[in-house]
Write an enzyme that holds these catalytic residues in place. Structure first.
Site, PDB file in Angstrom:
ATOM      1  N   ARG A   3     -14.758  -8.806  26.848  1.00 55.13           N
ATOM      2  CA  ARG A   3     -14.781  -9.182  28.333  1.00 55.13           C
ATOM      3  C   ARG A   3     -13.579  -9.522  28.824  1.00 55.13           C
ATOM      4  NH1 ARG A   3     -19.052  -6.930  28.011  1.00 55.13           N
ATOM      5  NH2 ARG A   3     -21.183  -7.831  28.104  1.00 55.13           N
ATOM      6  N   HIS A  35     -13.298  -0.076  31.583  1.00 52.91           N
ATOM      7  CA  HIS A  35     -14.735  -0.634  30.963  1.00 52.91           C
ATOM      8  C   HIS A  35     -15.532   0.419  30.477  1.00 52.91           C
ATOM      9  CE1 HIS A  35     -17.451  -4.317  31.164  1.00 52.91           C
ATOM     10  NE2 HIS A  35     -17.798  -3.553  30.018  1.00 52.91           N
TER      11      HIS A  35
END
Lengths: 310, 310
Positions: free
Chosen positions: A225, A273
């Protein structure tokens, strides 16, 4: 008996697939279909709108379509009595393993150097900087995905370690555990792979002090993250020459701003991502099985311990 | 008893290591040390000067410092009664597996697309072109190195097949065998990995007809020998749009000429014959053990069947 109702708060592309794949639930699409909050039995989402989960009084379970659940638990209104189940399957673990292996190998095998040689039309026959057996890959976090990935790197000849809350017992793996061993773990890691879940304890963990604890020339790979890593600290550690490179798939803000200095930093590799993307069909199969399990009075194995998960 | 004499015809950097590592042989460096041809018991080389092996009347064995032996057998004067032992070890197999995995993954995970997006400072969040389970990796040749590599790709979720002279039995692998099945093998291969040894039967095997037998959009990865592949045919198949890409570590002529159109072909990735580099220390250990074996009256397991090897 009426089918349970599943509220999906997901990207639009999922909606079309869901009704066909989920034959044991009535699918309601958030933002498209009208519904009564008290009728909703299940939710499927990744980052539900804040307050949504708390607004559903009869929710039996929330499903995260990713391996992480921080998109749910970062909402302070999340009702802690509602079970939260995260998606983990072999295809997702394999995708993340592919990304980690690719980036580890691109650094280890100096692919950037050879790409530059090709661009210059030059035959620059150099060997590896380090033998594979002397190249230490360290995993920050070793859950389902890390446990899938680490043995592949061990098979390829790397020296692999992990840092986790509790000691791990995996053949060929050097296990560090607990806060007391973090600095020692970092000190023996050439290629750091962050696979941590995002919790209050791991937010901002990858900061200046941790980068300083890595050996000179280390590389940081963050596929967990964005909030794990302080981007300004990373840039400083790269610019000082202490770190040799970084691979970032996740960012403090996504999409990454066009103004970010990371984009054209010569030592940084950026991907948007995509290191491991949940396959809709696999997630919907998983949810269908999960509903069967819960309607049968049990709970899926990947239910999260909410007390410690964030 | 005098130690056996080992003649090394290798790169200069090896000479210094050899005397220390080979305590059971007297090391003679070709081009540096004087010697009597009849005194030489062993040779270590990769591409010995033509005629050298034939000039040594009492040679007990020749060692190749690579997995291939074409550098010996392409010399028509090679005396077929001299046993030829090739270097295969776990470190060499692991290095080649690393290279193959890296290039397969860079194509599968669209790393070039994401690198271009980064260069343009654009967040282009695209998914894989194909699911991993639908992505078919085909190995041309499956010896020690391929048998090491294929299971890793199977573990990562790819659909893996091989084409070999004799059928292979490896869990999860689809095996094609013999000339009759080559076209069928190619027809179901999205990412073709050439790991063949170079023999009279495999010279020029990767030609226009074989590229045409691959599916539209296939990628060719050659990490075996340059002589396996007709470069002009490859460029034509790339330019026609039939092939989507190629990775070449080996070339018809090495170093690759600065004039080659391969260097800046937008679909070609070039590395300078570094996909798997034999580690001197590992080779010298291997030779030391080989000499012990042969002096004891036996022959190392990797002795080559010279009748079929070229």
């Amino acid at each position: 008996m009426a089918k349970p109702k599943l509220l999906m708060a997901v990207a639009a592309k999922w909606a079309g697939l869901a009704s066909a794949a989920l034959d044991n639930a009535e699918v309601v699409i958030h933002g498209r279909d009208a519904y009564h909050a008290e009728d909703i039995d299940y939710v499927l989402s990744f980052t539900p709108p804040p307050g949504l989960i708390a607004s559903l009084p009869n929710l039996k379970c929330a499903f995260s379509l990713g391996a992480g659940v921080d998109g749910f638990l970062s909402d302070p209104t999340y009702p802690k009595h509602v079970p939260l189940v995260r998606f983990v399957d072999r295809s997702l673990s394999a995708e993340m393993a592919q990304s980690v292996l690719m980036h580890v190998l691109m650094h280890h095998r100096r692919q950037r150097f050879f790409a530059e040689a090709q661009a210059a039309k030059q035959w620059r026959q150099q060997t590896l900087t380090r033998l594979t057996e002397d190249t230490r890959v360290g995993f920050l976090g070793l859950g389902a995905i890390g446990s899938f990935t680490a043995p592949l790197l061990i098979a390829l000849g790397f020296a692999v370690s992990s840092w986790t809350a509790h000691r791990k017992d995996l053949p060929g793996l050097k296990s560090f555990a607990g806060d007391d061993e973090l600095t020692a773990f970092l000190g023996q890691t050439d290629l750091l792979v962050c696979l941590l879940s995002l919790t209050r304890k791991t937010v901002g963990l990858l900061n200046a002090a941790r980068f300083a604890a890595l050996p000179q020339g280390a590389v940081v790979i963050n596929v967990a993250r964005g909030a794990h890593l302080i981007e300004a600290d990373l840039v400083a550690a790269l610019d000082s020459g202490h770190l040799a490179g970084a691979v970032l798939d996740v960012f403090q803000q996504e999409p990454l701003s066009p103004q970010s200095p990371l984009w054209d930093h010569p030592k940084v590799t950026i991907t948007p991502h995509i290191a491991a993307v949940s396959q809709p069909q696999a997630v919907l199969d998983f949810v269908r099985h999960g509903i069967v399990t819960i309607e049968g009075g049990a709970m899926p194995a990947t239910v999260v311990d909410i007390a410690t998960a964030y």
